[in-house]
Each structure stands twice: as C-alpha cells, then as structure tokens.
Write a protein that holds these residues in place. Structure first.
Motif, short mmCIF file in Angstrom:
data_model
loop_
_atom_site.label_atom_id
_atom_site.label_comp_id
_atom_site.label_asym_id
_atom_site.label_seq_id
_atom_site.Cartn_x
_atom_site.Cartn_y
_atom_site.Cartn_z
N VAL A 1 0.38 -3.95 4.22
CA VAL A 1 0.24 -2.51 4.44
C VAL A 1 1.64 -1.97 4.73
O VAL A 1 2.34 -2.47 5.62
N ILE B 1 -2.95 -11.86 1.73
CA ILE B 1 -2.47 -11.19 2.96
C ILE B 1 -2.98 -12.07 4.09
O ILE B 1 -4.19 -12.21 4.29
N GLY C 1 -4.93 1.80 -0.58
CA GLY C 1 -5.94 1.05 0.15
C GLY C 1 -6.79 1.97 1.01
O GLY C 1 -6.35 3.04 1.43
N ASP C 2 -8.01 1.47 1.30
CA ASP C 2 -8.82 2.24 2.25
C ASP C 2 -8.28 2.06 3.67
O ASP C 2 -8.78 2.68 4.62
N SER C 3 -7.20 1.27 3.81
CA SER C 3 -6.46 1.22 5.08
C SER C 3 -5.86 2.59 5.38
O SER C 3 -5.39 2.83 6.50
N THR D 1 0.84 -1.19 0.00
CA THR D 1 0.00 0.00 0.00
C THR D 1 0.88 1.24 0.00
O THR D 1 2.03 1.22 0.44
N GLU E 1 -7.77 -12.32 1.80
CA GLU E 1 -7.28 -11.82 3.09
C GLU E 1 -7.67 -12.76 4.22
O GLU E 1 -8.84 -13.12 4.39
N HIS F 1 -11.79 -8.80 -3.82
CA HIS F 1 -11.21 -8.94 -2.47
C HIS F 1 -12.16 -9.82 -1.66
O HIS F 1 -13.31 -9.44 -1.43
N ASP G 1 -8.74 1.41 -3.80
CA ASP G 1 -9.94 0.83 -3.20
C ASP G 1 -11.14 1.74 -3.41
O ASP G 1 -11.06 2.94 -3.12
N LEU H 1 -1.17 -0.39 -3.97
CA LEU H 1 -2.59 -0.29 -3.61
C LEU H 1 -2.79 0.96 -2.77
O LEU H 1 -2.21 1.08 -1.69
N LYS I 1 -10.21 -1.65 -6.75
CA LYS I 1 -10.46 -2.90 -6.01
C LYS I 1 -11.76 -2.75 -5.23
O LYS I 1 -12.04 -1.67 -4.71
N VAL J 1 0.54 -9.13 -0.45
CA VAL J 1 0.37 -7.70 -0.19
C VAL J 1 0.47 -7.46 1.33
O VAL J 1 0.03 -8.30 2.12
N TYR K 1 -0.03 5.82 0.19
CA TYR K 1 -1.13 6.80 0.24
C TYR K 1 -0.65 8.22 -0.08
O TYR K 1 -1.44 9.15 -0.07
N VAL L 1 -7.70 -10.34 -4.27
CA VAL L 1 -7.01 -10.36 -2.98
C VAL L 1 -7.73 -11.36 -2.08
O VAL L 1 -8.95 -11.38 -2.00
O1 KIV Z 1 -6.86 -1.35 2.28
C1 KIV Z 1 -5.92 -2.18 2.26
O2 KIV Z 1 -4.78 -1.90 2.66
C2 KIV Z 1 -6.20 -3.52 1.74
C3 KIV Z 1 -5.12 -4.55 1.85
C4 KIV Z 1 -5.02 -5.02 3.25
C5 KIV Z 1 -5.29 -5.66 0.90
O3 KIV Z 1 -7.25 -3.76 1.24
#
Ligand code: KIV
Length: 277
Positions: free
Chosen positions: A228, A216, A56-58, A35, A195, A150, A96, A54, A126, A226, A37, A193
């Motif tokens: 984070v 993951i 990610g929405d993380s 990931t 998870e 996912h 995401d 990615l 994703k 993958v 951002y 993905v």
């Molecule tokens: O948002 C994210 O980081 C994810 C990964 C954990 C695959 O979806």
C-alpha cells in the motif's frame, strides 16, 4: 490483452499488459505493484516505472479513514479509478471489486466489473476468494475483462477471520489455498495476490502456477510484490506489520513543511515581496 501504444503520449510509452506480466514471470523478472487512489500520486508512481497500479479497496482505510475495507462502494471505487486512469501512461491499472459488489451472484459480479471497466477506463479487476466466487470469475473473464485473484488474508472477510494474523499456517487451510490458486488459474485469472501467508506456501504456489503471483507479506518467492503506497511512503502511522518496509518518512517531511509554513504565515515571512504581485 495485446501490447499497444498510449494515445496520450508522444513518447511512445508501451503499456504493461497481462501478456507482459506472464513473460516477466517466465524470465524471472519480478513484478512491482503499488496502490494509488488519486491522479497526482498515480502520476508520480507511473512516471517512476511501477508495473501495476492497484486501485485497492484499501482506499477505504487510507483515503476515507475506515477501520476496514468493507464500507467502500462501487461508485467510490470508480471515482478513485477514474482519477488514477487519467494519470497513467504505462502501468497496468487494476481495480478492486469492493465488498458486496460481486459475492451475490455472477450477473451482479459481471455488472460491477463492466461498470468499472466502462466508467473508469481501467485495464482489469481484482476479486477476493477462491471456489466460492468461481462462477463470477468465469463470467467476468468470459466478457473479456482481465481478472486477478486474491487469496490468503482477504481483508473483505476480516469479520470471519477475526484477526489480521498470518493465514494458512495449518495444513487444511494451506491445501485449500493451493487448490483455490490452481482453480483460479484454470478459470483464466491472469495472476493472484497472496496476502500474509507463510513464505514456504507462497513459494509452493508460485512454482505450481504458470500465472504470476504477487505477494504482500508472503516472502520473497512470489513473482512480484505489492505494498500500500501510503504505508511504504511512511504516511500512515499506526500500521507496522513485519512485512512492511518503509522507503520514505513522508510523515516527518510533511510535518516539518507544514510547521514551517505555519511559522512563516504567523511571522509574516510568507509571502515575501517576490512572491507577491
Ligand atoms: O486493497 C489493497 O490495497 C489490496 C492490497 C493489499 C493487495 O488488496
């Protein structure tokens, strides 16, 4: 998506494409995904050779400090994605779709995907879920947008699961996951993905599918892995699942650097004469 040369670079860097990911699976070369951002970190990991970035929405957790991924908005995802895309010359940048931007109906899902692609310049999106979001997946793909699925522990459903523990240990849930994976492939997803599911199940799914799986907490038999970035670099502190390997201890390095700076400022050691004008 066909292979093309980045217009930003004189070094003729070839972008990673969905076709290349497919070819990597076919020849048994694992796909490495992380990931990112923001511009600076995306640039570092792209230059290090990561295949997929990615957004990610993380970001909701590691950038904004929220407990779950649910609060992050489409506008916020586009902001992060735009910064990442500006930095990246080689990796495939995937974003995401955040919670609430695609579950309503397929028109809403398409609108959200198109906003991401148009406004950020990302290369794909994703989405979390299987048969429940089939219409949305089909509609987005029909507009020419590459989609990764996912399955397994899908964090946008955390309040339904009630726990972050391993999914699909029971036969019913495992069977549903396999069916959903096949369905997503039939819909045209370029990858999935997986998870936090048992390694044996991830192996079964990966062998069954022709598109790549990226795991993951899903064992070693997926077609890629993958993590984070903030977890694997040791920036986050309180997250220590079994699947997480830390490749650096940046918390300690940052702590030492900041303490050194504070000390130098307080003792008037910094700035020195050759650091002044
Ligand atoms: O948002 C994210 O980081 C994810 C990964 C954990 C695959 O979806």
């Amino acid at each position: 998506m066909s292979s093309y040369t980045s217009g930003n670079s004189s070094a003729n860097i070839k972008r990673v494409t969905t076709h290349q990911m497919q070819a990597m699976k076919a020849r048994g070369e694992k796909i490495a995904m992380l990931t990112a951002y923001d511009y600076s970190m995306a640039r570092l990991i792209d230059e290090a050779g990561i295949d997929i970035i990615l957004v990610g929405d993380s970001a909701s957790n590691v950038m904004a400090g929220n407990e779950t991924t649910l609060p992050i908005t489409l506008d916020q995802m586009i902001y992060h994605a735009t910064s990442v895309v500006r930095a990246v010359k080689r990796a495939f940048v995937m974003v995401d779709l955040p919670f609430g931007s695609y579950q309503g109906n397929s028109s809403e899902a398409l609108r959200s995907a198109i906003r991401i692609m148009k406004e950020s310049g990302a290369h794909g999106i994703k989405v979390e879920g299987g048969r429940e979001i089939k219409d949305s997946v089909v509609r987005i793909i029909s507009a020419g947008v590459p989609v990764m699925g996912h399955l397994g522990l899908t964090p946008q459903s955390i309040y339904q699961f009630g726990t972050y523990s391993v999914r699909a240990r029971e036969e019913d849930e495992a069977d549903k996951l396999i069916d959903d994976a096949v369905l997503l492939q039939e819909c045209g997803c370029f990858g999935i993905v997986l998870e936090k599911v048992p390694a044996s199940l991830a192996k079964k799914v990966s062998e069954r599918l022709t598109i790549p799986t990226v795991g993951i907490g899903a064992g070693a038999h997926t077609d890629g892995q993958v993590l984070v970035m903030h977890d694997m670099l040791g920036i986050t502190q309180d997250f220590n699942p079994r699947f997480l390997r830390r490749y650096a201890d940046l918390k300690t390095i940052i702590d030492q650097a900041v303490k050194g700076y504070i000390n130098d400022v307080k003792t008037i050691d910094f700035p020195a004469e050759d650091e002044s004008y």
